[in-house]
Design a protein around this motif. Structure first.
Motif, PDB file in Angstrom:
ATOM      1  N   THR A 141     -36.314 -10.408   1.431  1.00  0.00           N
ATOM      2  CA  THR A 141     -36.429  -9.270   0.530  1.00  0.00           C
ATOM      3  C   THR A 141     -36.165  -7.987   1.286  1.00  0.00           C
ATOM      4  O   THR A 141     -36.363  -7.920   2.508  1.00  0.00           O
ATOM      5  CB  THR A 141     -37.823  -9.210  -0.119  1.00  0.00           C
TER       6      THR A 141
ATOM      7  N   ASP B 204     -27.485  -6.251   2.135  1.00  0.00           N
ATOM      8  CA  ASP B 204     -27.050  -7.428   1.380  1.00  0.00           C
ATOM      9  C   ASP B 204     -28.131  -7.903   0.413  1.00  0.00           C
ATOM     10  O   ASP B 204     -27.828  -8.389  -0.682  1.00  0.00           O
ATOM     11  CB  ASP B 204     -26.675  -8.558   2.332  1.00  0.00           C
ATOM     12  N   LEU B 205     -29.389  -7.761   0.808  1.00  0.00           N
ATOM     13  CA  LEU B 205     -30.484  -8.167  -0.067  1.00  0.00           C
ATOM     14  C   LEU B 205     -30.631  -7.221  -1.257  1.00  0.00           C
ATOM     15  O   LEU B 205     -30.937  -7.660  -2.371  1.00  0.00           O
ATOM     16  CB  LEU B 205     -31.791  -8.228   0.728  1.00  0.00           C
TER      17      LEU B 205
ATOM     18  N   ARG C 257     -27.857  -8.194  -3.548  1.00  0.00           N
ATOM     19  CA  ARG C 257     -28.193  -9.461  -4.214  1.00  0.00           C
ATOM     20  C   ARG C 257     -29.057  -9.225  -5.443  1.00  0.00           C
ATOM     21  O   ARG C 257     -28.798  -9.771  -6.523  1.00  0.00           O
ATOM     22  CB  ARG C 257     -28.928 -10.370  -3.226  1.00  0.00           C
ATOM     23  N   ASP C 258     -30.090  -8.394  -5.290  1.00  0.00           N
ATOM     24  CA  ASP C 258     -30.983  -8.117  -6.413  1.00  0.00           C
ATOM     25  C   ASP C 258     -30.271  -7.344  -7.514  1.00  0.00           C
ATOM     26  O   ASP C 258     -30.511  -7.575  -8.702  1.00  0.00           O
ATOM     27  CB  ASP C 258     -32.202  -7.325  -5.929  1.00  0.00           C
TER      28      ASP C 258
ATOM     29  N   ARG D 220     -27.036  -7.448  -8.237  1.00  0.00           N
ATOM     30  CA  ARG D 220     -26.152  -8.379  -8.943  1.00  0.00           C
ATOM     31  C   ARG D 220     -26.949  -9.297  -9.858  1.00  0.00           C
ATOM     32  O   ARG D 220     -26.519  -9.614 -10.983  1.00  0.00           O
ATOM     33  CB  ARG D 220     -25.356  -9.194  -7.932  1.00  0.00           C
ATOM     34  N   ALA D 221     -28.106  -9.762  -9.378  1.00  0.00           N
ATOM     35  CA  ALA D 221     -28.944 -10.633 -10.192  1.00  0.00           C
ATOM     36  C   ALA D 221     -29.415  -9.920 -11.457  1.00  0.00           C
ATOM     37  O   ALA D 221     -29.618 -10.556 -12.499  1.00  0.00           O
ATOM     38  CB  ALA D 221     -30.150 -11.112  -9.383  1.00  0.00           C
TER      39      ALA D 221
ATOM     40  N   ASP E 222     -19.879  -5.534  -9.522  1.00  0.00           N
ATOM     41  CA  ASP E 222     -19.491  -5.072  -8.189  1.00  0.00           C
ATOM     42  C   ASP E 222     -18.768  -3.730  -8.231  1.00  0.00           C
ATOM     43  O   ASP E 222     -18.817  -2.967  -7.260  1.00  0.00           O
ATOM     44  CB  ASP E 222     -18.582  -6.106  -7.514  1.00  0.00           C
TER      45      ASP E 222
END
Length: 469
Positions: free
Chosen positions: A411, A446-447, A450-451, A453-454, A459
């Motif tokens: 996280t 990156d984390l 990731r969140d 995008r989720a 992008d």
């Protein structure tokens, strides 16, 4: 400053039509650039076929020889494309940014090397079958041919460049050592050129093939000569940039205040970076990619640097009056490249520097921006006090998240924030209608991405500034 712990109702945000149009144009231009790269490969093969390449295939030996020629042409074409991507052409920087261009450059490295290796192997086997000899004997015979020693030297240099670029290997070298090895790619391509032009009739004089390949070489090396060397030399001389003062910000962090002539004519946008070289005995051989931490004025500029090694550590000891060279500015981590009317920003550590200048330069109205500043402890809150003082941040919320991340959990948030139920959408309730700007250590950034995008953020609305090489 505090954190939201529960999602707010998502507001319906009307995107700026002008920004949407500009964003679509950039995406189309980026697609066109990629298409041109692959079209150059297709052109190389098409010209070979047009000049009777397949007509020479009559048996297994000639088939392997033809395959070797094609792999050599495609591999060389990809290497020249890589050189153009690394030449820092302004048009490429404006469309996709140097970060994306160099990522594409790196992805082409291994395929290009494999094709060149296949070129040498297929030709050797093909010639051996045609001569009725073996591979070892044929290799020795080829090495004695005109310009072949240079071709083998070029291959060896390419192997060294690609191996040094593998992440696991690259991290063992200081940046300057890796960069010096990487410059061998120029030599590798040049020393192989005589072999390419003299071997057989593939690029015979008077053919369109020969014209095409010479034009590619001129484009690649001309771009490097102009934009990696000539333009920076002229720009540095014109603006006469020098160190005015070195200001300690925190342990291991300093702001370098620079002075010069007509620095505003660099046309720097907030969020961009430049490649800096400080001309002292301890630092002249280091080239540093560092973001502007304030938008340059006519006579002044500022960068803020964290000590991450011997090279950056020495910058804290440069003296006022030191001459400075500049390449750039570069980058699309800017307000101009957002496509929506709202902005969400997450910055950690020294990643605050491009964020601070981007927000300074942005045309923001109250309620258009939300900023989250992230740090492990108070010693990492670099320039935080300046964010709230920016005119563009009036009426825009700024939150802070301080504390270590929980162990064993992937996280970007602090353990305390997670325990309170904080999420990326609770901090940024209008996330899906915003452009997200993220800057900090790569694994941490990156984390965040990731969140995002989720949560459904595309992008095209994510902007990242990388600090790795």
């Amino acid at each position: 400053m505090s954190l939201r712990t529960a999602p707010s109702p998502v507001a319906r945000v009307v995107a700026d039509p002008g920004r949407r149009i500009r964003s679509r144009r950039r995406l189309r231009a980026a697609d066109l650039m990629v298409a041109l790269c692959w079209s150059s490969v297709a052109m190389a093969v098409a010209l070979y076929l047009a000049y009777g390449g397949l007509a020479q295939v009559t048996d297994l030996a000639s088939g392997l020889t033809a395959a070797g020629i094609v792999t050599g042409l495609v591999g060389t074409d990809l290497i020249l494309v890589m050189l153009v991507l690394a030449a820092r052409l302004p048009v490429i920087d404006r469309i996709v940014g140097q970060d994306t261009a160099m990522a594409f450059h790196r992805r082409l490295g291994k395929p290009a090397l494999y094709l060149i290796l296949a070129h040498g192997l297929l030709l050797t086997i093909g010639y051996a079958l045609a001569d009725g000899s073996n591979v070892v004997t044929e290799t020795i015979a080829l090495f004695q041919g005109p310009d072949m020693a240079l071709a083998y030297l070029g291959l060896g240099l390419l192997v060294a460049v690609v191996v040094s670029s593998v992440v696991a290997v690259r991290r063992r070298f200081p940046y300057e050592v890796w960069h010096a090895i990487h410059l061998l790619s120029y030599a590798a391509v040049l020393v192989a050129l005589p072999h390419q032009l003299s071997a057989g009739a593939v690029l015979a004089e008077g053919t369109l093939q020969r014209v095409y390949w010479i034009a590619l070489y001129v484009l690649a090396f001309g771009s490097i000569a102009v934009f990696r060397f000539l333009v920076p030399i002229v720009r540095s001389a014109r603006h006469d940039i020098r160190v005015a003062a070195v200001e300690p910000i925190a342990p291991g962090v300093v702001s370098l205040h620079l002075t010069g002539h007509q620095l505003d004519r660099l046309q720097t946008q907030g969020g961009q970076y430049a490649i800096w070289r400080f001309w002292t005995g301890a630092t002249w051989w280091h080239a540093h990619p560092i973001s502007f931490s304030a938008v340059p004025t006519d006579r002044s500029a500022r960068i803020t640097v964290r000590s991450l090694g011997r090279g950056s550590d020495a910058l804290g000891r440069v003296r006022p009056g030191t001459r400075v060279s500049i390449e750039g500015p570069y980058g699309i981590f800017t307000d101009e490249h957002r496509s929506t009317s709202k902005v969400s920003v997450v910055a950690a550590g020294i990643g605050i520097t491009p964020v601070r200048s981007m927000l300074e330069h942005a045309a923001l109205r109250p309620g258009e921006a939300t900023v989250l500043l992230r740090a492990t402890d108070a010693t990492q809150s670099y320039l935080w006090n300046e964010i709230g003082a920016l005119p563009s941040m009036r009426g825009n919320p700024i939150f802070s998240m301080m504390g270590a991340r929980p162990r064993g959990l992937a996280t970007w948030m602090s353990a305390e924030a997670l325990s309170r139920g904080v999420t990326i959408t609770s901090v940024f309730p209008d996330l899906l209608q915003s452009d997200l700007y993220v800057c900090g250590p790569q694994s941490w950034a990156d984390l965040v991405i990731r969140d995002a995008r989720a949560a459904g953020l595309p992008d095209s609305q994510i902007h990242v500034e990388r600090f790795d090489w």
